[in-house]
Design a protein around this motif. Structure first.
Motif, PDB file in Angstrom:
ATOM      1  N   ALA A 328       0.837  -1.218   0.000  1.00 35.75           N
ATOM      2  CA  ALA A 328       0.000   0.000   0.000  1.00 35.75           C
ATOM      3  C   ALA A 328       0.861   1.252   0.000  1.00 35.75           C
ATOM      4  O   ALA A 328       1.890   1.306   0.687  1.00 35.75           O
ATOM      5  CB  ALA A 328      -0.933  -0.010   1.202  1.00 35.75           C
ATOM      6  N   ASP A 329       0.465   2.275  -0.727  1.00 34.07           N
ATOM      7  CA  ASP A 329       1.253   3.499  -0.793  1.00 34.07           C
ATOM      8  C   ASP A 329       0.925   4.407   0.395  1.00 34.07           C
ATOM      9  O   ASP A 329       0.031   4.144   1.202  1.00 34.07           O
ATOM     10  CB  ASP A 329       1.012   4.223  -2.115  1.00 34.07           C
ATOM     11  CG  ASP A 329      -0.463   4.541  -2.338  1.00 34.07           C
ATOM     12  OD1 ASP A 329      -1.262   4.329  -1.411  1.00 34.07           O
ATOM     13  OD2 ASP A 329      -0.805   4.985  -3.452  1.00 34.07           O
ATOM     14  N   ARG A 330       1.698   5.489   0.493  1.00 31.93           N
ATOM     15  CA  ARG A 330       1.553   6.394   1.639  1.00 31.93           C
ATOM     16  C   ARG A 330       0.174   7.045   1.686  1.00 31.93           C
ATOM     17  O   ARG A 330      -0.433   7.189   2.760  1.00 31.93           O
ATOM     18  CB  ARG A 330       2.637   7.461   1.573  1.00 31.93           C
ATOM     19  CG  ARG A 330       4.041   6.921   1.755  1.00 31.93           C
ATOM     20  CD  ARG A 330       5.030   8.067   1.816  1.00 31.93           C
ATOM     21  NE  ARG A 330       6.392   7.574   2.037  1.00 31.93           N
ATOM     22  CZ  ARG A 330       7.448   8.368   2.239  1.00 31.93           C
ATOM     23  NH1 ARG A 330       7.282   9.690   2.221  1.00 31.93           N
ATOM     24  NH2 ARG A 330       8.626   7.857   2.447  1.00 31.93           N
ATOM     25  N   ALA A 331      -0.328   7.475   0.523  1.00 33.05           N
ATOM     26  CA  ALA A 331      -1.613   8.183   0.497  1.00 33.05           C
ATOM     27  C   ALA A 331      -2.731   7.299   1.022  1.00 33.05           C
ATOM     28  O   ALA A 331      -3.592   7.747   1.791  1.00 33.05           O
ATOM     29  CB  ALA A 331      -1.906   8.631  -0.931  1.00 33.05           C
ATOM     30  N   ALA A 332      -2.726   6.020   0.645  1.00 35.02           N
ATOM     31  CA  ALA A 332      -3.767   5.113   1.113  1.00 35.02           C
ATOM     32  C   ALA A 332      -3.683   4.897   2.613  1.00 35.02           C
ATOM     33  O   ALA A 332      -4.712   4.856   3.321  1.00 35.02           O
ATOM     34  CB  ALA A 332      -3.661   3.781   0.376  1.00 35.02           C
ATOM     35  N   ILE A 333      -2.439   4.796   3.128  1.00 34.94           N
ATOM     36  CA  ILE A 333      -2.279   4.587   4.576  1.00 34.94           C
ATOM     37  C   ILE A 333      -2.736   5.825   5.353  1.00 34.94           C
ATOM     38  O   ILE A 333      -3.445   5.731   6.367  1.00 34.94           O
ATOM     39  CB  ILE A 333      -0.808   4.253   4.890  1.00 34.94           C
ATOM     40  CG1 ILE A 333      -0.411   2.915   4.233  1.00 34.94           C
ATOM     41  CG2 ILE A 333      -0.580   4.201   6.388  1.00 34.94           C
ATOM     42  CD1 ILE A 333       1.057   2.577   4.362  1.00 34.94           C
ATOM     43  N   VAL A 334      -2.331   7.002   4.882  1.00 33.84           N
ATOM     44  CA  VAL A 334      -2.716   8.242   5.580  1.00 33.84           C
ATOM     45  C   VAL A 334      -4.230   8.405   5.581  1.00 33.84           C
ATOM     46  O   VAL A 334      -4.855   8.762   6.589  1.00 33.84           O
ATOM     47  CB  VAL A 334      -2.024   9.445   4.928  1.00 33.84           C
ATOM     48  CG1 VAL A 334      -2.584  10.753   5.475  1.00 33.84           C
ATOM     49  CG2 VAL A 334      -0.519   9.369   5.165  1.00 33.84           C
ATOM     50  N   THR A 335      -4.874   8.146   4.457  1.00 34.81           N
ATOM     51  CA  THR A 335      -6.332   8.284   4.371  1.00 34.81           C
ATOM     52  C   THR A 335      -7.025   7.318   5.315  1.00 34.81           C
ATOM     53  O   THR A 335      -7.989   7.681   6.025  1.00 34.81           O
ATOM     54  CB  THR A 335      -6.783   8.031   2.930  1.00 34.81           C
ATOM     55  OG1 THR A 335      -6.137   8.964   2.060  1.00 34.81           O
ATOM     56  CG2 THR A 335      -8.290   8.175   2.808  1.00 34.81           C
TER      57      THR A 335
END
Length: 380
Positions: A328-335
């Motif tokens: 998973a990329d950073r944007a997905a984790i942050v969201t």
């Protein structure tokens, strides 16, 4: 911490005890292969070389003569011929490129005993066998068709391409095999001239009656002086090096053994031994380990590495809880984290993926924030 299974490499003594029989076997194989190669490898040499086992050599004829009681003396120079020659000996002269000097030929002509001249050139024939001359034509062998006892006992012979000879004066000359063998007697000395040496070589002896004729001509006296000079008079043979004395086949055997030893070392070197249970000498609490690593980071002022270790550990624990995969990329984790915690996405991104803290207080605040995120994700 509990005991665990660890790998223990065998000691040097254990390795030697397990490998000594293999090393001994390799040594025995190497010694046997070396001895076999030395005994069976062909010994090269010039044409009619008495020590050469190649097809053009004459080692077989020399061995046969010695087995029948003939004293074969191999002379490398004219001085050796003069020392060994006696009235009841036979001097066998084999023509080669080193037998060309008039002085050597005259000294040969003056040596006592009978004479066997093989494949002579014109100058050699004129000095060593002056009562014969070269005849027209040639021969490859056949029946002797003469009254020479040695030839009649041998019978049919295969010479290969051979010169032929005939009488050049008043002395009676007996010729056999269409002139390939000529013999006459002059002042009590028997002189025999042969137009080809092929039937005397290692490759020629087994054909037809070649071996019998070679033995009959070369074994007429109790001592045979074999003169096929390996070099011209005064020419130095040079010092042979150790590498020159080793047959080529032995070198290949040594290289093969080196390759086998190298492969064996690679194969055995990859084995770490069986798994064994080992009781650890010291049990260290997890908290002490964390504290020790923290002190190391602090002593080296490695707040960036400490922050990276904290963030990595937090992400490894919360990503599965968020239902995300390891890629998973950073944007997905942050969201996902912002949705679970109800925080602002920018704040979450700064905590999880932001820059390294500048001070120790910032590192403590980052640790608290990461712990708060992990707790809320676990409880939501």
């Amino acid at each position: 911490m509990t005991d665990r299974a660890t790998t223990v490499a065998p000691t040097a003594g254990q390795r030697w005890r397990s490998a000594r029989w293999l090393v001994l076997a390799l040594l025995v194989v190497g010694v046997v292969a070396t001895i076999s190669t030395l005994l069976t490898a062909p010994r090269p040499g010039a044409r009619m070389d008495p020590g050469a086992t190649s097809s053009g050599g004459a080692h077989a004829l020399v061995a046969m003569l010695r087995d029948h009681g003939v004293d074969v003396v191999v002379a490398d120079d004219i001085a050796a011929v003069e020392r060994a020659a006696t009235p009841d000996s036979l001097v066998m002269t084999v023509q080669n490129r080193h037998l060309v000097g008039d002085e050597v030929l005259r000294r040969l002509a003056a040596a006592p005993g009978d004479r066997l001249v093989v494949e002579p050139v014109s100058r050699t024939r004129e000095i060593l066998a002056p009562e014969v001359r070269r005849a027209d034509g040639g021969t490859a062998g056949g029946d002797p068709e003469c009254d020479l006892r040695e030839a009649n006992r041998a019978g049919d012979v295969q010479f290969g391409a051979s010169d032929t000879f005939e009488a050049s004066g008043d002395v009676p000359v007996t010729t056999c095999y269409d002139g390939a063998v000529a013999r006459y007697t002059d002042r009590g000395r028997t002189v025999t001239v042969v137009g080809s040496a092929d039937f005397m070589t290692n490759a020629g002896l087994p054909k037809r009656g070649n071996a019998a004729l070679a033995m009959n001509l070369a074994g007429t006296q109790p001592r045979l002086i074999w003169f096929a000079p390996p070099r011209s008079e005064g020419e130095s043979s040079g010092a042979a090096t150790l590498s020159d004395l080793i047959p080529a086949n032995v070198k290949w055997v040594v290289w093969q053994l080196c390759l086998v030893v190298l492969l064996l070392a690679v194969w055995k070197g990859r084995r770490l031994g069986p798994l064994v249970a080992e009781r650890l000498p010291v049990v260290v609490r997890a908290s002490e380990t964390v504290e020790g690593r923290g002190r190391l980071y602090r002593s080296q002022r490695a707040s960036d590495r400490a922050a990276d270790a904290l963030r990595t550990a937090t992400l490894q624990r919360i990503v599965p809880r968020l239902g995300l995969g390891p890629s998973a990329d950073r944007a997905a984790i942050v969201t996902a984290v912002a949705a679970r915690c109800g925080w602002d996405a920018g704040t979450v991104g700064h905590i999880l993926f932001g820059p390294a803290p500048a001070t120790d207080d910032d590192l403590v605040n980052l640790a608290n924030a990461l712990d708060n995120i992990e707790r809320q994700v676990a409880q939501s």
